[in-house]
Design a protein around this motif. Structure first.
Motif, PDB file in Angstrom:
ATOM      1  N   PHE A   1       0.510  -5.861  -7.106  1.00 35.51           N
ATOM      2  CA  PHE A   1       1.699  -5.620  -7.918  1.00 35.51           C
ATOM      3  C   PHE A   1       2.959  -6.144  -7.232  1.00 35.51           C
TER       4      PHE A   1
ATOM      5  N   PHE B   1       6.174  -7.428   3.306  1.00 39.05           N
ATOM      6  CA  PHE B   1       5.713  -6.036   3.316  1.00 39.05           C
ATOM      7  C   PHE B   1       5.728  -5.410   4.714  1.00 39.05           C
TER       8      PHE B   1
ATOM      9  N   THR C   1       3.530   3.161  -0.828  1.00 36.16           N
ATOM     10  CA  THR C   1       3.635   1.725  -1.106  1.00 36.16           C
ATOM     11  C   THR C   1       2.303   1.095  -1.504  1.00 36.16           C
ATOM     12  N   VAL C   2       1.209   1.769  -1.226  1.00 37.53           N
ATOM     13  CA  VAL C   2      -0.078   1.150  -1.538  1.00 37.53           C
ATOM     14  C   VAL C   2      -0.882   1.996  -2.524  1.00 37.53           C
TER      15      VAL C   2
ATOM     16  N   ALA D   1       7.245  -4.267 -14.095  1.00 38.01           N
ATOM     17  CA  ALA D   1       7.075  -4.556 -12.671  1.00 38.01           C
ATOM     18  C   ALA D   1       6.959  -6.070 -12.452  1.00 38.01           C
ATOM     19  N   ARG D   2       6.424  -6.773 -13.444  1.00 38.25           N
ATOM     20  CA  ARG D   2       6.162  -8.191 -13.279  1.00 38.25           C
ATOM     21  C   ARG D   2       7.292  -9.074 -13.752  1.00 38.25           C
TER      22      ARG D   2
ATOM     23  N   PRO E   1       1.068   3.088  -6.126  1.00 38.63           N
ATOM     24  CA  PRO E   1       1.241   1.972  -7.066  1.00 38.63           C
ATOM     25  C   PRO E   1      -0.085   1.448  -7.602  1.00 38.63           C
ATOM     26  N   LEU E   2      -1.101   1.387  -6.753  1.00 37.37           N
ATOM     27  CA  LEU E   2      -2.382   0.867  -7.225  1.00 37.37           C
ATOM     28  C   LEU E   2      -3.100   1.860  -8.128  1.00 37.37           C
TER      29      LEU E   2
ATOM     30  N   PHE F   1       2.487 -13.917  -8.553  1.00 35.68           N
ATOM     31  CA  PHE F   1       1.724 -12.736  -8.161  1.00 35.68           C
ATOM     32  C   PHE F   1       0.351 -13.179  -7.663  1.00 35.68           C
TER      33      PHE F   1
ATOM     34  N   LEU G   1      -1.269  -7.020  -1.961  1.00 33.18           N
ATOM     35  CA  LEU G   1      -0.923  -5.991  -2.938  1.00 33.18           C
ATOM     36  C   LEU G   1      -0.699  -6.673  -4.294  1.00 33.18           C
TER      37      LEU G   1
END
Ligand SMILES: Nc1ncnc2c1ncn2[C@@H]1O[C@H](COP(=O)(O)OP(=O)(O)O)[C@@H](O)[C@H]1O
Ligand SMILES: [Mg+2]
Lengths: 681, 375
Positions: B136, B145, A262-263, A343-344, A266-267, B177, B134
């Motif tokens: 994204f 989260f 999750t971190v 994603a956005r 993705p980053l 975001f 985060l």
């Protein structure tokens, strides 16, 4: 102020700053000794070896080759390890080959027909990218047919795809592991560094020995060449996840797995996609070069055409490679953008619309496949529509005409450069007693890189002597150094301009990026057309091949010289030239040295490939080793010699980079705006 | 004046519940960490000396304190004094070198990885200086989260996330975001994320240091409001004295990893443990912080007993009208006991910043060097 004048007059003189460092004297003396030795002992102790001559070591390697050929079916290691790898990789390659190139009975006809292929890849491009790259893909793949190289292009495509698949399957987990584990990273980094300094050429001979020749070993060679970027950039992406974000996730109680999924991943995604893009481009480059170990595809067309000096044919095949490179590059880049955007901005409505559009597209693909299986013109690209042959002939005419018309110019340029620069320098390296040359290289290595670099250089040179290829290595070194010096001059001029002007940067960068993604092969073709086969041709191709990288690194270095330092210089009234020469270039010294390092590596690999167009020496020995059994051992030894040269040049320049870094710390262009407010003291 | 006179407030009294009890906590960075924490031969060596001798950084050095239930406990010190390290040791985001950390009677140091995760998921949440969002994920998903990590279903976690969104004033920003938000708004997301799991304790590591002064003031007010409404225990790290005084029930002052003083704001201002603390608090408007307890004078002979009186806990500024309006010194009571009087002179002295002789310490001589410090 009489008093101050008086004081100044009688004050002890400050020690005069040494304007010329001691190392320069050492190098000057060494060069002088070299020159004198060259005049006095010309031709003595030069360790020559004719191109057909071999040493006992080479013969022994031939025997090893013969032994492997005779015993591979009974040897456990070969049967269990190498053959099963080869068969596994070969099976996947065959799967793609069947889909894109040939039926299972070997008919050169894609299972889904050329129309089906074009429809399918276009649909994939639309699905992972956008409609613009989809159109590009459709045009590009159709162009292969029009150029009359559809079958070869599909071989290249299928093998590239196979290699990328394996590279990702191997590289992604390794990269993730290296990203989360410092120790693994510490072990992998030097290995990857080493792999990336190896010219692609040298993988081929040992791999052919272990895995035979053909598509499977071409793919294996490609995997080895293409896997480093994805490992590196995956690990890099994970390691550069901001500690503040990872810590915040920890504070919420994430498990190790959750942290990764999750971190971290993705980053790291952007970096991973860049890695994938580089892996794809490297794979394409290597698949074409693997033609030398009977990897089918466009590369083979180029090699055959180069060997028969058919510039037109080489040009057509080279152009097809360029088209393939552009399509693959654009599609993978668009894929990364789309991942980011979706994603956005994805909304249920947009998602649904897209799914419907893609579903409809799939129907078109199915229709195209159906058509391909019922209409011959859709199955095999109609020969009447192909213009490749005619185009090639036309280019041959143009090239010949060009060489005739401009022969005064091209020939005088080539001959002049060869006689004035290449021959004397090469003579200096090859006709001086080898001990003197070694000594000079040592002095330079110590001065530029330090003791460690000098020790490594000595070992490399001794090993080159041991493999019996001193003279060839010196010829290759001569070409490499000449090409590098010119590359650096070019890169400095262009890089400084580019680093100083955002406009020029915007202008040049896309071209440089594109040039960098091109497989080495295609650079040979136009210069072969201009200059015919010669060392000069190889050198020019090498310069053009290496320049983009060097230019970009220097531009980066110049642009990142702290704005304050530049402003400070300008505020004291420095002219632009003074600003460049007194501030920007010195402060960008580590970048310039790094550019020299990368330039050398690129030039070396191209000079070696230049063996195909009369570059001679080590490159030629490698190529000859593939085609003649009697020269196999020598070719293998030449590969080793290339690696040794590469290590030597890399170590010396890397050490120089490290030294420069210590002198001029890398500065950032702008202050970090996200930095916390200054804390009170 | 020494810390010993303040022992009643140094640890929470036995009748109030303790959320965090920290005893002899050490954190040393470096290869020799264990030895430095346990070897008494290092006592008396400064952190700088230890660094010189061993190459190890002593970030937290033998610190003990209690945090009472419902309290806002502030840790204050200059940059590098070990505040961040200390607060991370509480949930072992940084593994302490030695010492004891008890959370509601449970020994944090003895927890396994899984139990520790449970503590972080449900009982203690943290807000960070640089937000740690985060990039994204949109606001809603960032806030949810922690709940997602716990395996709570989409509908339930969004419902909860929307609740806290309203709580911190992020309504209407759900789909944004992080990079579309100002720093203040981002920190609201950080705060909401910490609140989403409804923890018992909130840890804040300089949450507002990266924000503009005006936004910072808003956010401080927000925290005060949340504390009033929810009564959660808070451990709040700051390097800003005014923030500490504004928020903190009690304040722990650190220097070079060591505890210098623990006390309420008026204790620190009224009775600084040493020059360091005195220096720290010297720019404070004393009348805003000190209570009458700190300025009482002995009851003079023959003071009439019918004059005005004030409780000892009255802050000086609040006492000004009464004192000025009275012709006789005002009597000060601690409960029912008369502990002294204040007169106009005492008030004026405080307004002018003239300290009583007992705590003067020559602090004024350093005033120049202090100018502009602590914002
Ligand atoms: N991971 C680390 N390794 C070594 N030293 C550290 C590490 N983290 C913090 N330190 C040092 O510990 C000391 C205290 O740091 P920190 O707790 O961040 O202080 P503060 O939050 O009060 O500014 C500083 O000297 C810092 O350099
Ligand atoms: Mg901190």
């Amino acid at each position: 102020m009489a008093v101050t004048d008086f004081r100044r007059q009688f004050a002890p003189r400050p020690p005069r700053q040494r304007s010329i460092p001691r190392g320069v004297y050492a190098i000057a003396v060494a060069l002088l000794v070299w020159f004198v030795a060259w005049r006095m002992f010309n031709g003595v102790w030069t360790l020559p070896l004719q191109s057909a001559e071999v040493t006992p070591l080479h013969l022994w390697l031939n025997e090893v080759n013969a032994w492997v050929r005779d015993n591979r079916d009974s040897n456990v290691l070969f049967v269990l390890v190498f053959d099963s790898i080869r068969i596994g990789v070969g099976a996947v390659a065959a799967l793609f080959a069947q889909l894109f190139v040939q039926t299972d009975v070997g008919l050169q006809l894609p299972e889904i027909g050329w129309l089906g292929v074009v429809a399918l890849v276009t649909w994939v491009a639309a699905a992972v990218g956008n409609y613009r790259v989809a159109i590009l893909t459709a045009v590009g793949f159709t162009a292969f047919g029009v150029l009359g190289v559809f079958t070869e292009a599909m071989w290249t495509f299928a093998l590239t795809l196979t290699a990328v698949l394996f590279s990702v399957a191997i590289g992604l987990p390794l990269g993730i592991w290296a990203g989360v584990n410092k120790r693994v990273n510490g072990i992998l980094t030097p290995i990857l560094d080493f792999m990336q300094t190896l010219p692609s050429f040298v993988y081929l001979a040992p791999l052919a020995l272990l895995f035979l020749i053909g598509p499977a070993s071409a793919v294996i060679a490609t995997i080895i060449y293409a896997v480093p970027p994805i490992i590196r950039l995956t690990a890099h992406g994970i390691r550069s996840v901001p500690a503040t974000i990872a810590e915040a996730a920890d504070s919420l109680g994430v498990s190790k797995r959750q942290r990764l999924m999750t971190v971290l991943l993705p980053l790291a995604r952007n970096s991973m996609v860049v890695g994938l893009n580089q892996t794809v481009m490297a794979a394409l480059a290597m698949v074409t070069i693997a033609a030398l170990i009977a990897g089918p595809g466009l590369g083979q067309l180029v090699v055959q055409a180069l060997q028969s000096l058919n510039v037109g044919r080489a040009f057509v095949a080279g152009f097809a490679i360029v088209v393939m490179a552009i399509v693959l590059d654009r599609v993978t880049t668009a894929a990364s953008r789309r991942a980011e955007l979706s994603a956005r901005h994805s909304t249920p409505l947009r998602r649904r619309r897209r799914i419907i559009a893609l579903g409809a597209g799939l129907l078109v693909v199915a229709a195209a496949v159906y058509l391909s299986r019922s209409v011959l013109a859709a199955a095999r690209f109609p020969a009447e529509a192909a213009v490749g042959e005619a185009l090639g002939a036309r280019i041959n005419d143009v090239s010949a005409g060009f060489q005739n018309t401009f022969s005064v110019f091209t020939a005088s340029l080539k001959d002049g450069f060869t006689i004035r620069v290449i021959n004397p320098f090469q003579g200096l390296l090859t006709a001086t007693p080898f001990l003197v040359v070694m000594l000079v290289i040592l002095v330079i290595a110590v001065t530029v890189g330090g003791i460690r670099a000098a020790v490594i250089s000595t070992i490399c040179l001794l090993l080159i002597i041991a493999v019996g290829l001193w003279e060839d290595a010196m010829i290759t070194l001569a070409s490499t150094l000449i090409a590098t010096v010119i590359t650096m001059a070019l890169a400095l001029a262009v890089g400084v301009i580019m680093g100083r002007s955002d406009r020029v940067d915007r202008w040049l960068r896309p071209g440089l990026d594109a040039a960098q993604t091109m497989p080495a092969f295609v650079y040979l073709v136009p210069f072969l057309g201009l200059f015919g086969p010669s060392r000069f041709t190889a050198i020019v191709a090498a310069i053009i091949y290496a320049a983009p990288v060097a230019i970009k690194i220097i531009a980066e270095g110049i642009a990142h010289v702290s704005a304050e330092a530049v402003e400070a210089a300008q505020s004291t009234g420095a002219s632009p030239w003074q600003t460049i020469s007194k501030v920007q270039i010195p402060l960008a010294a580590s970048s310039i040295t790094l550019a020299a390092n990368q330039g050398l590596i690129y030039v070396l690999s191209m000079v070696v490939v230049g063996g195909l167009v009369g570059g001679g020496a080590l490159g030629y020995a490698v190529v000859a080793g593939f085609s003649q059994n009697a020269l196999f051992g020598k070719g293998l030894a030449a590969g080793v010699a290339i690696v040794l040269l590469g290590i030597m040049l890399d170590r010396i320049t890397q050490a120089a980079v490290a030294r420069r870094r210590r002198i001029v710390p890398v500065t950032r262009r702008v202050r970090d705006v996200t930095a916390p407010l200054p804390v009170t003291h | 004046m020494s810390a010993t006179t303040l022992t009643p407030t140094a640890s929470a009294t036995s009748d109030t519940a303790v959320d965090f009890a920290v005893r002899n906590l050490w954190k040393v960075f470096g290869a020799d960490a264990q030895r430095i924490a346990s070897d008494p031969s290092f006592t008396g060596h400064s952190a700088a000396e230890i660094l010189e001798e061993t190459g190890c950084v002593t970030a937290v050095r033998d610190i003990s304190f209690d945090v009472a239930h419902g309290e806002v406990f502030v840790v204050m010190g200059l940059s590098g004094s070990g505040k961040s390290t200390l607060v991370r040791c509480l949930t072992r985001l940084i593994e302490p070198t030695s010492g004891q950390v008890m959370l509601e009677g449970q020994d944090i140091m003895k927890l396994g990885a899984k139990e520790l995760r449970e503590v972080r998921r449900r009982r203690v949440s943290m807000v960070f200086q640089h937000f740690g969002l985060l990039p994204f994920r949109n606001v809603l998903d960032n806030i949810a989260f922690g709940l997602e990590i716990r395996g709570i279903g989409t509908a339930a976690r969004y419902e909860r996330a929307r609740e806290v969104i309203d709580l911190v004033g992020l309504h209407g920003y759900e789909e944004r975001f992080p990079d579309q938000l100002s720093g203040g708004m981002q920190q609201r997301v950080g705060l909401a994320r910490a609140l989403a799991s409804d923890p018992d304790v909130l840890l804040f590591d300089e949450p507002f240091s990266a924000l503009d002064p005006l936004i910072r003031r808003d956010m401080q007010a927000e925290v005060i409001r949340l504390h009033r409404d929810m009564g959660k225990t808070m451990v709040f790290i700051t390097h800003d004295l005014s923030e500490a005084l504004k928020l903190g029930d009690r304040i722990l002052i650190m220097r070079n990893g060591e505890l210098v003083q623990i006390g309420t704001g008026d204790e620190l201002v009224g009775a600084p443990a040493d020059d360091y603390v005195a220096d720290f608090v010297s720019d404070v408007d004393r009348t805003q912080v000190l209570t009458l307890r700190w300025v009482v004078a002995p009851v003079p002979e023959g003071l009439p007993t019918d004059g005005p009186g004030l409780p000892a806990t009255t802050v000086i500024v609040d006492a000004i009208p009464t004192v000025l309006g009275s012709t006789v010194p005002v009597r000060v009571f601690d409960g029912d006991t008369l502990i002294g009087v204040v007169d106009r002179d005492a008030i004026l002295r405080e307004i002018m910043g003239v300290k009583p002789a007992a705590v003067r310490h020559g602090g004024a001589s350093r005033a120049g060097a202090r100018a502009g410090r602590v914002g």
